[in-house]
Design an enzyme around this catalytic site. Structure first.
Site, short mmCIF file in Angstrom:
data_model
loop_
_atom_site.label_atom_id
_atom_site.label_comp_id
_atom_site.label_asym_id
_atom_site.label_seq_id
_atom_site.Cartn_x
_atom_site.Cartn_y
_atom_site.Cartn_z
N HIS A 138 88.38 47.27 45.53
CA HIS A 138 87.43 48.16 44.28
C HIS A 138 87.27 49.49 44.85
O HIS A 138 87.16 50.02 45.91
CB HIS A 138 86.11 47.71 44.88
N GLU A 150 87.20 49.38 48.56
CA GLU A 150 86.49 48.47 49.30
C GLU A 150 87.50 47.28 49.38
O GLU A 150 87.89 46.88 48.24
CB GLU A 150 85.17 47.98 48.72
N ASN A 188 77.82 49.49 45.91
CA ASN A 188 77.15 49.26 44.75
C ASN A 188 75.82 48.48 45.15
O ASN A 188 74.61 48.49 44.43
CB ASN A 188 77.70 48.44 43.41
N1 3HC Z 1 91.86 64.06 38.25
C1 3HC Z 1 91.85 65.10 38.94
N2 3HC Z 1 91.13 66.22 39.24
C2 3HC Z 1 90.00 66.00 38.97
C3 3HC Z 1 89.54 64.60 38.17
C4 3HC Z 1 90.75 63.73 37.91
N3 3HC Z 1 90.14 62.72 37.14
N4 3HC Z 1 88.21 64.67 38.12
C5 3HC Z 1 87.58 65.71 38.93
N5 3HC Z 1 88.77 66.34 39.25
C6 3HC Z 1 88.68 67.74 40.08
C7 3HC Z 1 88.22 68.77 39.33
O1 3HC Z 1 89.40 69.52 38.71
C8 3HC Z 1 87.51 69.91 40.28
O2 3HC Z 1 88.49 70.52 41.16
P1 3HC Z 1 88.48 71.82 41.85
O3 3HC Z 1 86.95 71.55 42.45
O4 3HC Z 1 89.51 72.22 42.64
O5 3HC Z 1 88.04 72.82 40.53
C9 3HC Z 1 87.06 68.84 41.14
O6 3HC Z 1 87.52 67.76 41.23
C10 3HC Z 1 85.34 68.68 40.96
O7 3HC Z 1 85.28 68.64 39.73
P2 3HC Z 1 84.36 69.33 38.76
O8 3HC Z 1 84.19 70.81 39.07
O9 3HC Z 1 84.62 68.83 37.45
O10 3HC Z 1 82.90 68.77 38.92
P3 3HC Z 1 82.26 68.16 40.23
O11 3HC Z 1 82.35 69.45 41.32
O12 3HC Z 1 80.84 67.75 39.85
O13 3HC Z 1 82.95 67.09 40.90
C11 3HC Z 1 83.11 64.83 40.94
C12 3HC Z 1 83.30 66.03 40.14
C13 3HC Z 1 84.28 64.65 41.94
C14 3HC Z 1 83.29 63.58 40.06
C15 3HC Z 1 81.97 64.87 41.74
O14 3HC Z 1 80.72 65.27 40.93
C16 3HC Z 1 81.53 63.80 42.46
O15 3HC Z 1 81.92 63.37 43.31
N6 3HC Z 1 80.36 62.76 41.80
C17 3HC Z 1 79.97 61.62 42.35
C18 3HC Z 1 81.25 60.56 41.91
C19 3HC Z 1 80.65 59.27 42.31
O16 3HC Z 1 79.50 58.81 42.95
N7 3HC Z 1 81.41 58.32 41.98
C20 3HC Z 1 81.52 56.71 42.47
C21 3HC Z 1 80.65 56.29 41.32
S1 3HC Z 1 80.16 54.51 41.38
C22 3HC Z 1 81.65 53.58 41.18
O17 3HC Z 1 82.59 54.07 40.78
C23 3HC Z 1 81.70 52.30 41.64
C24 3HC Z 1 82.00 51.46 40.09
O18 3HC Z 1 81.86 49.93 40.45
C25 3HC Z 1 80.55 51.66 39.28
#
Ligand code: 3HC
Length: 283
Positions: A138, A150, A188
């Site tokens: 996961h 996971e 989760n």
């Molecule tokens: N590919 C490449 N780079 C990416 C990317 C991708 N798909 N998505 C984001 N990035 C990069 C951006 O380019 C940026 O790079 P930089 O800092 O060098 O400029 C960096 O990641 C940060 O992105 P942003 O500036 O756009 O925005 P944030 O600082 O808010 O970061 C995030 C975005 C990494 C998504 C951060 O907000 C985060 O960690 N959020 C929480 C995500 C989370 O909790 N995920 C788990 C969800 S639960 C799950 O998935 C389980 C499922 O079963 C539901």
């Protein structure tokens, strides 16, 4: 483990395929229709470009990764895979059908994993003749960024399979943790009740959505507040996971709040639909 197959080129599947190709595996990525396959490949190219722009990847490494990816709409192209990671729709009959077909196609040594976030992995394993080689794997969204995976052990998964998956996860640059085959696994199981509680808090008028999000960002150092995270993960996805968790545990903290159900029914699924708790301009 040299060849990895990924079933599904959506948000999760494309992320998994990208990470596998960047880590040096030969990757075949399968989608049901060409348009969805192309959308996933576009997402991979954009993500790799972002890493190149940031200097986290050389242009040559991006090109190498892209060369290692083979997109297809034909299941037979997965035949030589040592490991197949399923990341199709969260629908048990569809997953069981795919597991059965993969079991008939793949070599005896191959391992089949599901990226499911909540469905019962043993139910998928039970339709195959290799249940000891079936597990959950996961990933977290966005897969190219989030460091965790996971590894989900069913009551029959062999230790050799788990050891192999830990090694693969490490090669993918992820930190593997061991979870049991129960809804929500580890992350989760904690995250979903928290997200649901944030909705209840907003629904009851206790605080504004902005204040709830700022509270958790600035007060606890979370990268996103819970309502922003719900929009990011998808309200439909969260609703689905919550229903499965509530069905299994009957814990009221896991029951989807009425507002969540109504937003899902209204098509307000978060970022991907252009509207959730917040409005998003569609690209
Ligand atoms: N590919 C490449 N780079 C990416 C990317 C991708 N798909 N998505 C984001 N990035 C990069 C951006 O380019 C940026 O790079 P930089 O800092 O060098 O400029 C960096 O990641 C940060 O992105 P942003 O500036 O756009 O925005 P944030 O600082 O808010 O970061 C995030 C975005 C990494 C998504 C951060 O907000 C985060 O960690 N959020 C929480 C995500 C989370 O909790 N995920 C788990 C969800 S639960 C799950 O998935 C389980 C499922 O079963 C539901």
């Amino acid at each position: 483990m040299q060849k990895i197959g990924v079933c599904g080129n959506g948000l999760m599947g494309s992320g998994i395929a990208q990470v596998a190709a960047t880590s040096g595996y030969d990757v075949v990525v399968l989608e049901a229709d060409q348009a969805a396959l192309d959308r996933g490949m576009k997402r991979i190219r954009q993500s790799l470009d972002k890493f190149v722009e940031k200097g986290a990847l050389q242009a040559a490494q991006r090109d190498e990764a892209l060369a290692k990816l083979r997109p297809t709409t034909q299941l037979e192209d997965l035949k030589a895979s040592d490991l197949v990671i399923e990341a199709i729709v969260e629908n048990m009959p569809a997953k069981k059908d795919l597991f059965q077909r993969l079991d008939a196609l793949l070599a005896p040594h191959a391992i089949i994993c599901s990226n499911t976030s909540s469905l019962c992995v043993i139910e998928m394993a039970a339709v195959t003749k290799r249940p000891k080689q079936i597990a959950g794997l996961h990933f977290f969204n966005p897969v190219p960024i989030m460091k965790l995976v996971e590894v989900v052990k069913t009551i029959v998964t062999s230790q050799a399979t788990i050891d192999t998956l830990f090694a693969v996860a490490a090669k993918l640059g992820k930190k593997p943790i061991l979870a049991q085959d129960t809804p929500g696994f580890i992350v989760n199981r904690l995250l979903v009740p928290y997200l649901l509680y944030a909705i209840r808090m907003y629904e009851s008028g206790l605080a504004s959505k902005e204040d709830i999000d700022e509270g958790m960002k600035l007060g606890c150092g979370h990268p996103m507040g819970p309502l922003t995270l719900l929009d990011f993960v998808g309200l439909d996805t969260t609703y689905f996971i919550a229903e499965i968790m509530f069905d299994e545990f009957k814990d009221p903290l896991m029951a989807p709040p009425p507002l969540l159900k109504r937003m899902v029914l209204a098509g307000q699924h978060g970022r991907k639909s252009g509207k959730g708790f917040y409005d998003y301009e569609k690209a």
